[in-house]
Design an enzyme around this catalytic site. Structure first.
Site, PDB file in Angstrom:
ATOM      1  N   LYS A  47       0.802  -1.224   0.000  1.00 41.68           N
ATOM      2  CA  LYS A  47       0.000   0.000   0.000  1.00 41.68           C
ATOM      3  C   LYS A  47       0.838   1.280   0.000  1.00 41.68           C
ATOM      4  CE  LYS A  47      -4.073  -1.954   0.010  1.00 41.68           C
ATOM      5  NZ  LYS A  47      -5.027  -1.758  -1.088  1.00 41.68           N
ATOM      6  N   ASP A  48       2.123   1.181   0.263  1.00 41.85           N
ATOM      7  CA  ASP A  48       2.982   2.362   0.151  1.00 41.85           C
ATOM      8  C   ASP A  48       2.921   2.950  -1.253  1.00 41.85           C
ATOM      9  OD1 ASP A  48       3.722   1.677   2.716  1.00 41.85           O
ATOM     10  OD2 ASP A  48       5.880   1.757   2.332  1.00 41.85           O
TER      11      ASP A  48
END
Length: 336
Positions: A47-48
């Site tokens: 999700k970064d």
């Protein structure tokens, strides 16, 4: 080569993650199964990428300016990524999260300086759903933007431009299949679109947990769910903007028990401590690999996403009492 150069700033640490050949899954599938090590991102999850893509897009459009605030509803990992990127760029963060997610995610968000708002888990149709609550908070907060990861296609663009291109380079242009589960849909859609642009014959498969509705949608054209799953961050009951036009060729439904079996095997046999979404992805990659072998593809290669670290689930997946309470099998080494 990917990963072998100095970074100009900390945000360049996001992406360019390693790719590893998974021995046990490859043997089980009868072909090469690769895992993209997204736990190697600074926030320890895939999700970064979405967090950075969404924030950079908001800056480019002029919606996010100096001293601004980013508000998002998340199962946890996107919030962690947003908090880290926001810290690096001088923004504030407000994260809305269901209160049934792992305590490690909550503690991490607080440690990163995010303002954490917990709400009871509920259906998306409920106005108090974490996504709707985060939208209202963004509207009520001066200088704030709503990240809107589910329907903001800057999410999937991060995977079209980043993850897909990295996989193509790392596998030297020889990849036959890709699969992963869908939460927002950004990863499966973005990687699928990106890989299809390189080679339209690459098979893109959705791997869905029980309790989600996308398996039946792609198999039968109807959004319908069966069963339930304890996996965090995956499972979707609607076609988000990120999923619109996703090039899904086939689909698999994987149980928590099968996913947990691969979580256990990857830890004990290969030294990878992962979350349940990764185990479900790996089980789906094996299913896709077998399908490609049966279809006559010669020595196919399949890639999937190792979403996040298992250290984020020590109080749940790696806790005997929690597993027993959920009626799930307890890892052998936790039984005594």
């Amino acid at each position: 080569m990917i990963g072998h150069f100095p970074r100009a700033n900390t945000l360049e640490l996001i992406g360019n993650t390693p790719l590893v050949l998974l021995q046990g899954p490859s043997e089980a599938a009868g072909c090469e199964i690769y895992g993209k090590c997204e736990f190697a991102n600074p926030g320890a999850s895939v999700k970064d990428r979405a967090a950075l893509g969404i924030i950079r897009d908001a800056e480019a459009r002029g919606d996010l300016t100096d001293g601004g605030t980013i508000v998002e509803g998340t199962a946890g990992n996107t919030g962690i990524g947003i908090a880290l990127v926001a810290n690096a760029l001088g923004y504030k963060t407000i994260i809305v999260m269901p209160d049934n997610q792992s305590s490690e995610k909550m503690a991490t968000l607080r440690a990163l300086g995010a303002e954490l708002v917990l709400v009871p888990p509920t259906k998306f149709s409920d106005c108090n759903h974490f996504v709707h609550t985060s939208r209202r908070l963004a509207q009520e907060t001066e200088g704030a933007i709503w990240a809107n990861q589910f329907d903001n296609t800057a999410n999937r663009k991060a995977h079209i431009d980043g993850t897909a291109a990295e996989l193509w380079e790392q596998l030297e242009g020889r990849i036959d299949g890709f699969t992963c589960a869908a939460g927002t849909g950004g990863t499966i859609a973005g990687v699928g679109m990106g890989l299809k642009a390189f080679d339209d014959s690459v098979q893109i498969a959705l791997t869905d947990p029980h309790g989600a509705a996308l398996y039946s949608y792609y198999a039968e054209g109807e959004l319908r769910s069966e069963g339930s799953s304890v996996a965090e961050g995956i499972g979707q009951g609607r076609i988000t903007a990120n999923l619109e036009g996703a090039p899904i060729d086939t689909q698999f439904r994987i149980s928590d028990e099968e996913g947990l079996d691969w979580v256990a095997r990857l830890l004990r046999e290969e030294g990878l401590c992962l979350g349940l979404s990764s185990g479900i992805n790996v089980a789906g990659a094996i299913a896709l690999g077998k399908q490609l072998v049966d279809s006559g593809r010669e020595n196919p290669r399949v890639a999937t996403i190792l979403c996040d670290t298992g250290f984020r689930y020590l109080s749940s997946l790696y806790n005997r009492e929690w597993l027993e309470a959920k009626g799930l099998p307890v890892f052998e080494w936790l039984r005594d």
